[in-house]
Design an enzyme around this catalytic site. Structure first.
Site, short mmCIF file in Angstrom:
data_model
loop_
_atom_site.label_atom_id
_atom_site.label_comp_id
_atom_site.label_asym_id
_atom_site.label_seq_id
_atom_site.Cartn_x
_atom_site.Cartn_y
_atom_site.Cartn_z
N SER A 152 0.83 -1.20 0.00
CA SER A 152 0.00 0.00 0.00
C SER A 152 0.86 1.25 0.00
CB SER A 152 -0.91 0.06 1.23
OG SER A 152 -0.99 -1.17 1.86
N HIS B 225 -7.43 0.57 -5.19
CA HIS B 225 -6.67 -0.13 -6.22
C HIS B 225 -7.49 -1.23 -6.85
CE1 HIS B 225 -2.81 1.58 -6.49
NE2 HIS B 225 -2.54 1.46 -5.21
N HIS C 131 -4.90 -10.19 -0.84
CA HIS C 131 -4.65 -10.62 0.54
C HIS C 131 -5.60 -11.76 0.93
CE1 HIS C 131 -3.57 -6.28 0.40
NE2 HIS C 131 -2.63 -6.61 1.25
N TYR D 233 -7.08 -11.90 3.76
CA TYR D 233 -8.24 -11.34 4.49
C TYR D 233 -9.37 -10.87 3.57
CZ TYR D 233 -6.15 -6.68 3.64
OH TYR D 233 -5.61 -5.57 3.06
N GLU D 234 -9.07 -10.77 2.28
CA GLU D 234 -10.13 -10.40 1.34
C GLU D 234 -11.06 -11.58 1.05
OE1 GLU D 234 -8.62 -7.73 -2.02
OE2 GLU D 234 -6.79 -8.52 -1.16
N ALA E 295 3.57 -2.42 3.64
CA ALA E 295 3.50 -1.46 4.73
C ALA E 295 3.36 -2.28 6.00
CB ALA E 295 2.30 -0.55 4.55
N MET F 197 0.12 -7.86 7.16
CA MET F 197 -0.92 -8.83 6.76
C MET F 197 -0.66 -9.43 5.38
SD MET F 197 -4.13 -6.49 7.96
CE MET F 197 -4.06 -5.53 9.48
N SER F 198 0.60 -9.48 4.99
CA SER F 198 0.89 -10.00 3.64
C SER F 198 2.27 -10.64 3.60
CB SER F 198 0.83 -8.85 2.63
OG SER F 198 1.90 -7.95 2.85
N ASN G 225 3.72 2.81 11.13
CA ASN G 225 3.20 3.09 12.48
C ASN G 225 3.87 2.15 13.49
OD1 ASN G 225 1.29 1.12 10.90
ND2 ASN G 225 1.05 0.58 13.06
N HIS H 56 -2.60 10.75 11.94
CA HIS H 56 -2.70 9.97 10.71
C HIS H 56 -1.95 10.68 9.57
CE1 HIS H 56 -4.30 6.98 8.10
NE2 HIS H 56 -4.99 7.85 7.37
#
Ligand code: HPA
Length: 271
Positions: A29, A60, A82, A84-85, A112, A210-211, A234, A246
């Site tokens: 990302s 995207h 991903h 999670y999708e 990220a 997460m990837s 972060n 943010h």
């Protein structure tokens, strides 16, 4: 080799003309700048490739961008898919295996990530030296096709040592600080709890996301070399008292993303 791998690879091949990429790049990302830097790109939306999973992350649509980066043929995946999708592990494996069938020999994986180290704040870059798979799945589960890779692939050197050295050298010559560390993958989609972050630190992780890990497993299994870099956006949940704004986080991630683009643009010539 399974038919569907070849079918996907053949479709991509038929669309990319004379390009013969040996390097694949998966963009995390906020790292779209690398795709923008590709000259004379052939752009293939995922939905134009039958059998290819679609990215559902907002912003995207998901596309392959194939062309020349700094004079070198590359295949760039803009908008990753991903777990999670809701994609099946088999669909995630198919993506990586189709790149191998297409002739890709080296995968550059970017992401990220959240930092687990207080001295590696937002805006840092971390080359992945090793990983911990806490995603709860493994894309290599299932009957093994020996023409793709071995049943029990070795992961001692999942992240290629020579390529890591080269990447560090490139970063140094660009005066860019590149840390090394262990990346831990969760399935997501939620961010971690503070208790999870404390556990991840204890078991030896330096960054969380997460990837990437599932992609590395598939790529190493089918004989590709892997190099991975995290852009730290972060701190892990509960690590700092004061809230990062943010805007500040995004700005730092953007800065670091630009540095990573500089590193990768030079690195593809060194592989
Ligand atoms: N956790 C998991 N994934 C992430 C994070 C995080 O803190 N930051 C960016 N991707």
């Amino acid at each position: 080799m399974q038919n569907n791998i070849k079918q996907v690879a053949d479709q991509i091949k038929s669309k990319i003309g004379n390009y013969q990429p040996k390097i694949g790049i998966i963009l995390g990302s906020g790292l779209g700048g690398i795709a923008e830097a590709i000259d004379n790109p052939v752009i293939i939306p995922y939905e134009d490739i039958e059998g290819f999973p679609h990215s559902t992350v907002s912003g995207h649509a998901g596309r392959l961008v194939v062309g020349k980066l700094n004079g070198i043929d590359v295949l760039c995946m803009q908008g990753r898919v991903h777990y999670y999708e809701g994609h099946s592990p088999a669909a995630l494996a198919l993506v990586i295996r189709s790149y191998r069938a297409l002739g890709i020999e080296t995968m550059i994986l970017t992401n990220a990530a959240g930092s687990l180290k207080i001295d590696m704040g937002p805006g840092s870059l971390m080359i992945i030296s090793d990983h911990i798979n806490l995603s709860g799945f493994n894309p290599l589960i299932g009957p093994n096709d020996e023409t793709v890779g071995p049943r029990f692939p070795d992961m001692t050197y999942a992240y290629d040592r020579d390529l890591r050295k080269k990447l560090l050298t490139v970063a140094e010559s660009e005066s860019i600080n590149l840390r090394s560390g262990v990346y831990l993958m969760t399935s997501g989609p939620n961010f971690e709890t503070p208790a999870e972050i404390r556990m991840f630190k204890m078991i030896g992780a330096d960054a969380v996301g997460m990837s990437t890990v599932s992609e590395t497993l598939c790529a190493v299994h089918c004989g590709m070399k892997v190099v991975g870099v995290s852009v730290i956006t972060n701190y892990g949940a509960g690590m700092v008292q004061e809230k990062q704004t943010h805007e500040e986080t995004l700005a730092q991630a953007d800065e670091a993303g630009k540095k990573l683009q500089r590193i990768i643009t030079r690195f593809v010539k060194e592989i």
